[in-house]
Design a protein around this motif. Structure first.
Motif, mmCIF file in Angstrom:
data_model
loop_
_atom_site.group_PDB
_atom_site.id
_atom_site.type_symbol
_atom_site.label_atom_id
_atom_site.label_comp_id
_atom_site.label_asym_id
_atom_site.label_seq_id
_atom_site.Cartn_x
_atom_site.Cartn_y
_atom_site.Cartn_z
ATOM 1 N N LEU A 241 -5.705 6.164 0.960
ATOM 2 C CA LEU A 241 -4.964 7.143 0.167
ATOM 3 C C LEU A 241 -5.144 6.841 -1.315
ATOM 4 C CD1 LEU A 241 -1.654 7.036 2.242
ATOM 5 C CD2 LEU A 241 -3.548 8.651 2.517
ATOM 6 N N PHE A 242 -5.105 7.911 -2.125
ATOM 7 C CA PHE A 242 -5.315 7.784 -3.571
ATOM 8 C C PHE A 242 -4.161 8.499 -4.272
ATOM 9 C CE2 PHE A 242 -7.852 8.744 -7.516
ATOM 10 C CZ PHE A 242 -8.161 7.423 -7.834
ATOM 11 N N ASP A 249 5.056 3.723 -9.549
ATOM 12 C CA ASP A 249 6.202 2.854 -9.275
ATOM 13 C C ASP A 249 6.827 3.157 -7.913
ATOM 14 O OD1 ASP A 249 5.852 1.615 -11.704
ATOM 15 O OD2 ASP A 249 7.281 2.911 -12.759
ATOM 16 N N ARG A 250 6.883 4.429 -7.552
ATOM 17 C CA ARG A 250 7.455 4.799 -6.255
ATOM 18 C C ARG A 250 6.633 4.258 -5.099
ATOM 19 N NH1 ARG A 250 7.603 11.005 -6.320
ATOM 20 N NH2 ARG A 250 8.126 10.651 -4.132
ATOM 21 N N VAL A 251 5.321 4.294 -5.237
ATOM 22 C CA VAL A 251 4.451 3.773 -4.180
ATOM 23 C C VAL A 251 4.686 2.279 -3.992
ATOM 24 C CG1 VAL A 251 2.059 3.377 -3.478
ATOM 25 C CG2 VAL A 251 2.705 5.541 -4.548
ATOM 26 N N GLN A 252 4.907 1.577 -5.097
ATOM 27 C CA GLN A 252 5.128 0.134 -5.024
ATOM 28 C C GLN A 252 6.404 -0.198 -4.247
ATOM 29 O OE1 GLN A 252 2.993 -2.293 -6.372
ATOM 30 N NE2 GLN A 252 1.626 -0.572 -6.762
ATOM 31 N N GLU A 253 7.337 0.734 -4.198
ATOM 32 C CA GLU A 253 8.616 0.494 -3.522
ATOM 33 C C GLU A 253 8.544 0.713 -2.013
ATOM 34 O OE1 GLU A 253 11.430 1.999 -7.257
ATOM 35 O OE2 GLU A 253 11.128 3.269 -5.479
ATOM 36 N N PRO A 258 2.502 -4.682 7.577
ATOM 37 C CA PRO A 258 1.628 -5.846 7.425
ATOM 38 C C PRO A 258 0.163 -5.445 7.333
ATOM 39 C CG PRO A 258 2.409 -5.652 9.687
ATOM 40 C CD PRO A 258 3.170 -4.642 8.895
ATOM 41 N N GLY A 259 -0.566 -6.132 6.493
ATOM 42 C CA GLY A 259 -2.005 -5.892 6.371
ATOM 43 C C GLY A 259 -2.384 -4.759 5.448
ATOM 44 N N ALA A 260 -1.403 -4.021 4.900
ATOM 45 C CA ALA A 260 -1.716 -2.911 4.007
ATOM 46 C C ALA A 260 -2.189 -3.433 2.651
ATOM 47 C CB ALA A 260 -0.502 -2.013 3.834
ATOM 48 N N GLU A 261 -3.131 -2.714 2.052
ATOM 49 C CA GLU A 261 -3.631 -3.059 0.722
ATOM 50 C C GLU A 261 -3.130 -2.014 -0.272
ATOM 51 O OE1 GLU A 261 -7.871 -3.185 0.986
ATOM 52 O OE2 GLU A 261 -7.840 -4.222 2.923
ATOM 53 N N CYS A 262 -2.586 -2.481 -1.383
ATOM 54 C CA CYS A 262 -2.050 -1.579 -2.403
ATOM 55 C C CYS A 262 -2.541 -2.071 -3.763
ATOM 56 C CB CYS A 262 -0.530 -1.554 -2.339
ATOM 57 S SG CYS A 262 0.245 -0.352 -3.437
ATOM 58 N N GLN A 263 -3.445 -1.301 -4.373
ATOM 59 C CA GLN A 263 -4.095 -1.740 -5.608
ATOM 60 C C GLN A 263 -3.912 -0.687 -6.709
ATOM 61 O OE1 GLN A 263 -8.331 -2.065 -5.263
ATOM 62 N NE2 GLN A 263 -8.582 -3.176 -7.196
ATOM 63 N N VAL A 264 -3.351 -1.113 -7.845
ATOM 64 C CA VAL A 264 -3.225 -0.234 -9.006
ATOM 65 C C VAL A 264 -4.506 -0.355 -9.835
ATOM 66 C CG1 VAL A 264 -1.910 0.318 -11.079
ATOM 67 C CG2 VAL A 264 -0.718 -0.494 -9.025
ATOM 68 N N LEU A 265 -5.171 0.778 -10.047
ATOM 69 C CA LEU A 265 -6.451 0.792 -10.758
ATOM 70 C C LEU A 265 -6.239 0.940 -12.264
ATOM 71 C CD1 LEU A 265 -8.354 3.173 -8.300
ATOM 72 C CD2 LEU A 265 -8.194 0.673 -8.226
ATOM 73 N N SER A 267 -7.140 3.185 -14.131
ATOM 74 C CA SER A 267 -6.812 4.579 -14.463
ATOM 75 C C SER A 267 -5.326 4.892 -14.271
ATOM 76 C CB SER A 267 -7.631 5.524 -13.583
ATOM 77 O OG SER A 267 -7.298 5.338 -12.213
ATOM 78 N N GLY A 268 -4.599 3.973 -13.643
ATOM 79 C CA GLY A 268 -3.196 4.219 -13.331
ATOM 80 C C GLY A 268 -2.985 4.738 -11.924
ATOM 81 N N HIS A 269 -4.077 5.135 -11.261
ATOM 82 C CA HIS A 269 -3.965 5.572 -9.866
ATOM 83 C C HIS A 269 -3.711 4.360 -8.968
ATOM 84 C CE1 HIS A 269 -6.105 8.986 -11.690
ATOM 85 N NE2 HIS A 269 -5.648 9.712 -10.674
ATOM 86 N N THR A 270 -3.174 4.633 -7.782
ATOM 87 C CA THR A 270 -2.922 3.574 -6.799
ATOM 88 C C THR A 270 -3.717 3.866 -5.541
ATOM 89 O OG1 THR A 270 -0.665 3.268 -7.631
ATOM 90 C CG2 THR A 270 -1.183 2.322 -5.483
ATOM 91 N N ARG A 271 -4.502 2.898 -5.139
ATOM 92 C CA ARG A 271 -5.310 3.021 -3.922
ATOM 93 C C ARG A 271 -4.616 2.234 -2.813
ATOM 94 N NH1 ARG A 271 -9.193 -0.338 -1.725
ATOM 95 N NH2 ARG A 271 -10.755 0.644 -0.362
ATOM 96 N N VAL A 272 -4.323 2.921 -1.728
ATOM 97 C CA VAL A 272 -3.643 2.301 -0.589
ATOM 98 C C VAL A 272 -4.539 2.396 0.642
ATOM 99 C CG1 VAL A 272 -1.704 2.512 1.028
ATOM 100 C CG2 VAL A 272 -1.311 2.719 -1.435
ATOM 101 N N CYS A 273 -4.723 1.275 1.319
ATOM 102 C CA CYS A 273 -5.462 1.242 2.577
ATOM 103 C C CYS A 273 -4.578 0.588 3.642
ATOM 104 C CB CYS A 273 -6.761 0.452 2.442
ATOM 105 S SG CYS A 273 -7.961 1.202 1.325
ATOM 106 N N LEU A 274 -4.447 1.233 4.779
ATOM 107 C CA LEU A 274 -3.655 0.659 5.860
ATOM 108 C C LEU A 274 -4.236 1.076 7.196
ATOM 109 C CD1 LEU A 274 -0.374 2.704 6.305
ATOM 110 C CD2 LEU A 274 -2.017 3.290 4.546
ATOM 111 N N THR A 275 -3.945 0.306 8.212
ATOM 112 C CA THR A 275 -4.407 0.594 9.566
ATOM 113 C C THR A 275 -3.207 0.929 10.429
ATOM 114 O OG1 THR A 275 -6.278 -0.923 9.319
ATOM 115 C CG2 THR A 275 -5.647 -0.304 11.557
#
Length: 318
Positions: A241-242, A249-253, A258-265, A267-275
């Motif tokens: 997800l992008f 800030d809401r995404v961070q909350e 477990p195992g999810a990746e949450c990276q703030v780029l 550009s200010g966008h947040t990239r989330v990867c989860l299974t």
């Protein structure tokens, strides 16, 4: 609670109810399942209990057992209160067993919190007139089947068909997304040892069978549900997800599991990867973000979300 048949049973039942709630004589008579003609007997019981000091009379014709000092620390008290509130929100329809559970949880709280929780319990009790007796009966049979280790037979009304199920229940779970209760177990009419998930609200004509069940020692409910976004299980799917900078800030909350990746780029966008174990339950959550998120994968989920947004656009005429 079974209907008391003797005075001794009635007095014990009255004391148990007043341990956790404030009730009047008429309310006690109804909650004990006694006929109206037993009201005077309950009133005499209360008079005797007041004289012995086991019960105290309050204003408005209510009674209670003298409160005991709580042994909970503040964090434990908050945990008990949270459990009571979650139970309240889960029980959309009145259920006498749920009310008793709420009252027992409430009785463990310190004074101020206990008063507020008791007011919420009184509001829940007002739902009694519109209660679904069949649903309450189903809940009771499911609980007994699980705790007594017995097979539960019922008609299951899924969205596609009606089928007969004979379920050996391994676990009961509340879906964190919709707060509905589900039974997890093996349908012995289907064959095999794979557990399936059954929504209690879709069970009809439930019967408790005498056949005994055994929960396998290698079954661990948290392992079984580890990949579920809500309650559904299946083959693992990787979702990417992008999110826009506006919701960083809401995404961070959000607890993404477990195992999810949450990276703030940069550009200010947040990239989330989860299974997750299938994406069907995830789609409504993604749609709740509106245009603040883009699904990058898998393609099937991206297409489903895009189709839902397209339908919404047509509905609102833009």
């Amino acid at each position: 609670m079974s209907v008391p048949e003797t005075k001794a049973q009635r007095v014990r039942a009255v004391l148990e109810l007043l341990e956790h709630a404030e009730c009047g004589a008429r309310d006690l008579t109804a909650r004990l399942g006694l006929p109206e003609k037993k009201l005077r007997s309950v009133q005499r019981d209360l008079e005797e209990l007041c004289l012995s000091g086991d019960v105290e009379r309050l204003s408005g014709g209510h009674y209670r057992r003298p409160p005991r000092a709580t042994t909970l620390n503040p964090v434990e008290a908050l945990a008990v209160y949270s459990a009571a509130r979650m139970l309240y929100h889960h029980a959309a329809e009145y259920n006498g067993h749920y009310l008793t559970a709420l009252e027992k949880l409430t009785a463990q709280l310190p004074g101020a919190a206990r008063r507020v929780a008791a007011q919420a319990n009184a509001a829940y009790q007002q739902k009694k007139g519109g209660s679904d007796l069949a649903a309450s009966r189903t809940f009771e049979l499911v609980a007994r089947a699980w705790l007594e280790g017995r097979v539960l037979r019922f008609k299951y009304h899924s969205l596609q068909k009606v089928s007969t199920v004979e379920l050996a229940i391994y676990f009961i779970e509340l879906n964190p997304q919709n707060r509905q209760a589900y039974a997890i177990g093996v349908n012995r009419l289907k064959g095999g040892e794979r557990p399936f998930v059954f929504r209690l609200a879709r069970m009809r004509e439930a019967q408790l069978l005498s056949d005994a069940t055994v929960i396998p020692e290698d079954f661990h409910p948290m392992d079984y549900l580890s990949g579920a976004w809500g309650i559904m299980t299946g083959d693992p799917v990787r979702v990417e997800l992008f999110f826009s900078p506006a919701v960083k800030d809401r995404v961070q909350e959000v607890h993404l599991g477990p195992g999810a990746e949450c990276q703030v780029l940069a550009s200010g966008h947040t990239r989330v990867c989860l299974t997750v174990s299938g994406w069907l339950e995830l789609a409504p959550w993604i749609l709740g973000w509106g245009g603040e998120v883009e699904v990058l994968g898998p393609p099937e989920l991206r297409e489903a979300v895009a189709h839902a947004h397209s339908k919404g656009t047509r509905v609102y005429g833009r």
